[in-house]
Write an enzyme that holds these catalytic residues in place. Structure first.
Site, mmCIF file in Angstrom:
data_model
loop_
_atom_site.group_PDB
_atom_site.id
_atom_site.type_symbol
_atom_site.label_atom_id
_atom_site.label_comp_id
_atom_site.label_asym_id
_atom_site.label_seq_id
_atom_site.Cartn_x
_atom_site.Cartn_y
_atom_site.Cartn_z
ATOM 1 N N CYS A 133 0.696 -1.185 0.115
ATOM 2 C CA CYS A 133 -0.134 0.001 0.009
ATOM 3 C C CYS A 133 1.006 1.268 -0.049
ATOM 4 O O CYS A 133 1.331 1.681 1.322
ATOM 5 C CB CYS A 133 -0.966 0.076 1.157
ATOM 6 S SG CYS A 133 -1.841 1.675 1.437
ATOM 7 N N CYS A 136 -0.352 4.149 2.121
ATOM 8 C CA CYS A 136 -0.334 3.832 3.630
ATOM 9 C C CYS A 136 1.247 4.149 4.150
ATOM 10 O O CYS A 136 1.381 4.684 5.074
ATOM 11 C CB CYS A 136 -0.650 2.669 4.062
ATOM 12 S SG CYS A 136 -2.162 2.003 3.348
ATOM 13 N N ASP A 137 2.123 3.794 3.279
ATOM 14 C CA ASP A 137 3.386 3.574 3.616
ATOM 15 C C ASP A 137 4.400 4.416 2.855
ATOM 16 O O ASP A 137 5.614 4.501 3.475
ATOM 17 C CB ASP A 137 3.891 2.060 3.580
ATOM 18 C CG ASP A 137 3.154 1.217 4.514
ATOM 19 O OD1 ASP A 137 2.391 1.644 5.468
ATOM 20 O OD2 ASP A 137 2.822 0.118 4.227
#
Ligand code: FAD
Length: 307
Positions: A133, A136-137
């Site tokens: 992701c 997200c990261d």
């Protein structure tokens, strides 16, 4: 305790939320059950540029907007992991870890999940450099060198997203050309930060015991192994349907996707399926939403027919 409701929607992604909107607007009582936060895969999506009405919107923002619409006519969202469905004809029992729901109709909207490559280091360094992701990261890897594994739309779109943060993004693909849409490929090839390794078979994620330090791949033809340094590796190698809980219903194909007709009906009366979980040719937000409209109306017609 068993809760009674007209319609249970399993999964609160874009498909489930649209189905809940339609069914509740038709005056049915509706519960969306999800084992995560509503929004589904949109929560893992950076910029969405192909949802009508928005030239560009962040996935989680679109999720919030859909949720507001989905709940405006009384549909509810409840946290729960669905473990199975019992078909008793006009009544269905939906089992979750926290209790049961008695309902007249069920809409399967559980979507799909990223596949793992299954290489050494992938599990070990998950969350410590291995990610599925970018949104997200990605921010953890500002000005670092990153690797993306895969060659489809998700791999290249998310790789492009990562170039906004990273120093470089190297795509390792096992073929000699990408599968991503041409417009996305064009952008990727024009981006100075994107690099490509063709015919590369990833062998392992390397690390120092704490975090990722690189990725080792083998050339498909020469067999030569190379390790490229990287602080993070983002994996996009396909998806699998989230249908373990429905295995006993007799509605799945040999790969686990749910088979429906064009009204989103499965072979079990009163059980519908929509979105990514279906056997279908395109898995997108627009298609999940379209399916959701059909099933939301379909459950109304079905419940009317019960008399
Ligand atoms: P999902 O969004 O997958 O939602 C399913 C929900 O069901 C999840 O919330 C899950 O927690 C829940 N669930 C699963 N099993 C259970 C269970 N047993 N019990 C309870 N709940 C359960 N599409 C686009 O149109 N444009 C894009 O730009 C785009 N980019 C993408 C980028 C990435 C990185 C990813 C991962 C996807 C992208 N997609 C994009 C695809 C799009 O997000 C999906 O097609 C869409 O979300 C599918 O919606 P859905 O409602 O079918 O299922």
């Amino acid at each position: 305790m068993t809760k009674k409701v007209d319609v249970v929607v399993i999964g609160a992604g874009p498909g489930g939320m649209t189905a809940a909107l339609y069914a509740s607007r038709a005056n049915l009582s509706v519960v969306m059950i999800d084992r995560g936060i509503y929004g589904g895969q949109m929560n893992n999506t950076a910029t969405i540029e192909n949802y009508p009405g928005y030239s560009s919107i962040l996935g989680p923002d679109l999720g919030e907007k859909m949720y507001a619409g989905a709940t405006q006519f009384g549909a509810e969202y409840e946290y729960g992991n669905v473990t199975g469905i019992e078909d008793l004809g006009a009544t269905k029992i939906v089992h979750t870890d926290d209790g049961d729901y008695e309902t007249k109709a069920v809409i399967l909207a559980t979507g799909a999940e990223h596949r793992k490559v299954g290489i050494p280091g992938e599990e070990e360094y998950a969350g410590r450099g291995v990610s599925y992701c970018a949104v997200c990261d990605g921010a953890f890897f500002k000005d670092r060198d990153l690797v993306v594994i895969g060659g489809g739309d998700s791999a290249i779109e998310e790789g492009l997203y990562l170039t906004q943060l990273a120093k470089s993004v190297t795509v390792i693909h096992r073929r000699d050309q990408l599968r991503a849409q041409k417009i996305i490929q064009k952008r990727a090839f024009a981006n100075d930060k994107m690099h490509f390794i063709w015919n590369g078979l990833v062998q392992s994620v390397e690390g120092d015991g704490k975090e990722v330090t690189g990725v080792t791949y083998k050339d498909k033809f020469s067999g030569e192994e190379t390790t490229i340094p990287a602080a993070g590796v983002f994996i996009y190698v396909g998806i699998k349907p989230m249908t373990d809980a429905f295995a006993g219903l007799g509605v799945l194909d040999e790969h686990g996707w749910v088979i429906t007709n064009d009204k989103m009906e499965t072979s079990v009366p009163g059980i519908f399926a929509i979105g990514d979980v279906r056997q279908t040719s395109l898995r997108q937000i627009t298609t999940a939403v379209g399916d959701g409209g059909l099933a939301g109306q379909g459950v109304f017609n079905y419940i009317q027919s019960l008399g």
